[in-house]
Design a protein around this motif. Structure first.
Motif, PDB file in Angstrom:
ATOM      1  N   ARG A 146     -10.877 -26.939  45.772  1.00 20.21           N
ATOM      2  CA  ARG A 146     -10.490 -26.356  45.009  1.00 20.21           C
ATOM      3  C   ARG A 146      -9.922 -25.222  45.159  1.00 20.21           C
ATOM      4  NH1 ARG A 146      -8.315 -26.151  41.599  1.00 20.21           N
ATOM      5  NH2 ARG A 146      -9.186 -24.957  39.898  1.00 20.21           N
ATOM      6  N   LEU A 147     -10.586 -24.303  46.370  1.00 20.12           N
ATOM      7  CA  LEU A 147     -10.066 -23.101  46.797  1.00 20.12           C
ATOM      8  C   LEU A 147      -8.811 -23.263  47.585  1.00 20.12           C
ATOM      9  CD1 LEU A 147     -13.408 -21.495  48.356  1.00 20.12           C
ATOM     10  CD2 LEU A 147     -12.185 -20.772  46.411  1.00 20.12           C
ATOM     11  N   THR A 148      -8.744 -24.247  48.029  1.00 17.28           N
ATOM     12  CA  THR A 148      -7.201 -24.947  48.808  1.00 17.28           C
ATOM     13  C   THR A 148      -6.291 -25.105  47.898  1.00 17.28           C
ATOM     14  OG1 THR A 148      -8.699 -25.775  50.640  1.00 17.28           O
ATOM     15  CG2 THR A 148      -6.343 -26.524  50.514  1.00 17.28           C
ATOM     16  N   GLU A 149      -6.545 -25.647  46.674  1.00 18.81           N
ATOM     17  CA  GLU A 149      -5.705 -25.829  45.742  1.00 18.81           C
ATOM     18  C   GLU A 149      -5.103 -24.498  44.941  1.00 18.81           C
ATOM     19  OE1 GLU A 149      -7.455 -28.290  42.813  1.00 18.81           O
ATOM     20  OE2 GLU A 149      -7.249 -30.187  43.900  1.00 18.81           O
ATOM     21  N   MET A 150      -6.055 -23.448  44.871  1.00 16.92           N
ATOM     22  CA  MET A 150      -5.677 -22.327  44.274  1.00 16.92           C
ATOM     23  C   MET A 150      -4.747 -21.483  45.343  1.00 16.92           C
ATOM     24  SD  MET A 150      -8.993 -20.977  42.289  1.00 16.92           S
ATOM     25  CE  MET A 150     -10.287 -21.459  43.286  1.00 16.92           C
ATOM     26  N   TYR A 151      -5.013 -21.560  46.533  1.00 17.76           N
ATOM     27  CA  TYR A 151      -4.448 -20.906  47.805  1.00 17.76           C
ATOM     28  C   TYR A 151      -2.802 -21.470  47.634  1.00 17.76           C
ATOM     29  CZ  TYR A 151      -2.772 -19.382  52.170  1.00 17.76           C
ATOM     30  OH  TYR A 151      -1.893 -18.803  53.306  1.00 17.76           O
ATOM     31  N   ASP A 152      -2.690 -22.907  47.563  1.00 14.85           N
ATOM     32  CA  ASP A 152      -1.502 -23.483  47.453  1.00 14.85           C
ATOM     33  C   ASP A 152      -0.775 -22.848  46.517  1.00 14.85           C
ATOM     34  OD1 ASP A 152      -2.012 -24.750  49.960  1.00 14.85           O
ATOM     35  OD2 ASP A 152      -2.582 -26.533  49.016  1.00 14.85           O
ATOM     36  N   ASN A 153      -1.323 -22.855  45.040  1.00 15.50           N
ATOM     37  CA  ASN A 153      -0.481 -22.714  43.829  1.00 15.50           C
ATOM     38  C   ASN A 153      -0.117 -21.050  44.093  1.00 15.50           C
ATOM     39  OD1 ASN A 153      -1.016 -24.897  42.453  1.00 15.50           O
ATOM     40  ND2 ASN A 153      -2.641 -24.283  41.667  1.00 15.50           N
ATOM     41  N   LEU A 154      -1.041 -20.309  44.557  1.00 15.93           N
ATOM     42  CA  LEU A 154      -0.562 -18.821  44.915  1.00 15.93           C
ATOM     43  C   LEU A 154       0.592 -18.812  45.881  1.00 15.93           C
ATOM     44  CD1 LEU A 154      -1.112 -15.710  45.101  1.00 15.93           C
ATOM     45  CD2 LEU A 154      -2.832 -16.162  47.053  1.00 15.93           C
ATOM     46  N   LEU A 187     -13.931 -19.003  54.570  1.00  8.78           N
ATOM     47  CA  LEU A 187     -12.684 -19.268  54.571  1.00  8.78           C
ATOM     48  C   LEU A 187     -11.626 -17.779  54.710  1.00  8.78           C
ATOM     49  CD1 LEU A 187     -12.626 -22.222  52.193  1.00  8.78           C
ATOM     50  CD2 LEU A 187     -13.030 -22.336  54.632  1.00  8.78           C
ATOM     51  N   GLN A 188     -10.341 -18.363  55.360  1.00  8.41           N
ATOM     52  CA  GLN A 188      -9.622 -17.044  55.304  1.00  8.41           C
ATOM     53  C   GLN A 188      -8.090 -17.755  55.573  1.00  8.41           C
ATOM     54  OE1 GLN A 188      -9.973 -14.390  58.512  1.00  8.41           O
ATOM     55  NE2 GLN A 188      -9.803 -15.939  60.029  1.00  8.41           N
ATOM     56  N   PRO A 189      -7.083 -17.221  55.353  1.00  8.65           N
ATOM     57  CA  PRO A 189      -5.652 -17.582  55.677  1.00  8.65           C
ATOM     58  C   PRO A 189      -5.592 -17.639  57.122  1.00  8.65           C
ATOM     59  CG  PRO A 189      -5.480 -16.368  53.877  1.00  8.65           C
ATOM     60  CD  PRO A 189      -6.875 -16.221  54.247  1.00  8.65           C
ATOM     61  N   ASP A 190      -4.993 -18.770  57.710  1.00  8.39           N
ATOM     62  CA  ASP A 190      -4.818 -19.020  59.316  1.00  8.39           C
ATOM     63  C   ASP A 190      -3.756 -18.017  59.668  1.00  8.39           C
ATOM     64  OD1 ASP A 190      -4.951 -19.734  61.802  1.00  8.39           O
ATOM     65  OD2 ASP A 190      -4.388 -21.710  61.643  1.00  8.39           O
TER      66      ASP A 190
END
Length: 214
Positions: free
Chosen positions: A54-62, A188-191
């Motif tokens: 879900r965190l990955t999905e939220m990051y992709d939406n952002l 986690l953090q953006p790469d």
């Protein structure tokens, strides 16, 4: 006739005992899975709104939905991509540092509890992880604007008020999501390290998120 009924009663009792044993086995497996989840922080579940998926999905939406709208607004204000990237990266970093402090406070509190109680270290570890997970859920349901109020970075130069207004929604989202990502296990953090914008200088968000080293 009496022998017949005794046999049937014995079969019924045997079947009931078997069912009870199977039910106990299922309960034991579920309890073991919950215990492992608490010990390892592995809360990946369809019902968990802050799982890694879900965190990955939220990051992709952002990155794919919210950022393009803000990018166009910033272009109209003559704000450059480097300035925008620096602010976004700084916001994720601030969220990570804030959550490190929160986790350190939790760690210190549980160390005190462990030294003054009869609980086993393993139990203390399980409840400490559960406390971090509850903090993550509390932040998930918190107001994004309220989370950022204390640390919204100012923007100097012409049209600064308009630029801050354009950035506030995006920055609030980055800080909120950064907090949730920092409370994941592992954090986690953006790469940022492996991010290559390519031909588009406004491609400021890394493609992936990855575990961070604390």
């Amino acid at each position: 006739m009496e022998t017949f009924y005794k046999k049937k009663l014995s079969e019924a009792r045997s079947a009931a005992a078997k069912k009870e044993k199977e039910l106990k086995s299922v309960k034991d497996r579920l309890a073991e899975q919950v215990a492992i989840s608490l010990k390892t922080g592995n809360t990946e579940s369809m019902n968990n709104p802050v799982s890694k998926t879900r965190l990955t999905e939220m990051y992709d939406n952002l990155k794919l939905l919210q950022w393009p709208k803000t990018k166009d607004q910033l272009k109209s204000r003559n704000v450059g991509p480097k300035e925008a990237k620096d602010l976004i990266q700084k916001t994720f970093g601030a969220a990570s540092e804030e959550m490190k402090r929160k986790k350190q406070q939790i760690e210190e509190m549980f160390q005190q509890m462990e030294s003054s109680s009869g609980r086993t270290p393993q139990k203390v570890k399980e409840f400490r992880q559960l406390t971090v997970q509850n903090l993550q859920m509390a932040l998930f349901h918190s107001s994004k604007e309220d989370l950022l109020k204390a640390g919204f970075p100012g923007h100097g130069g012409p049209n600064s008020e308009e630029v801050e207004a354009d950035l506030r929604s995006l920055t609030s989202e980055c800080f909120w999501l950064g907090c949730l990502m920092a409370l994941n296990n592992p954090p986690l953090q953006p790469d940022w390290k492996n991010h290559v914008p390519g031909f588009d200088s406004w491609d400021v968000f890394p493609r992936d998120i990855k575990p961070s080293v604390e």
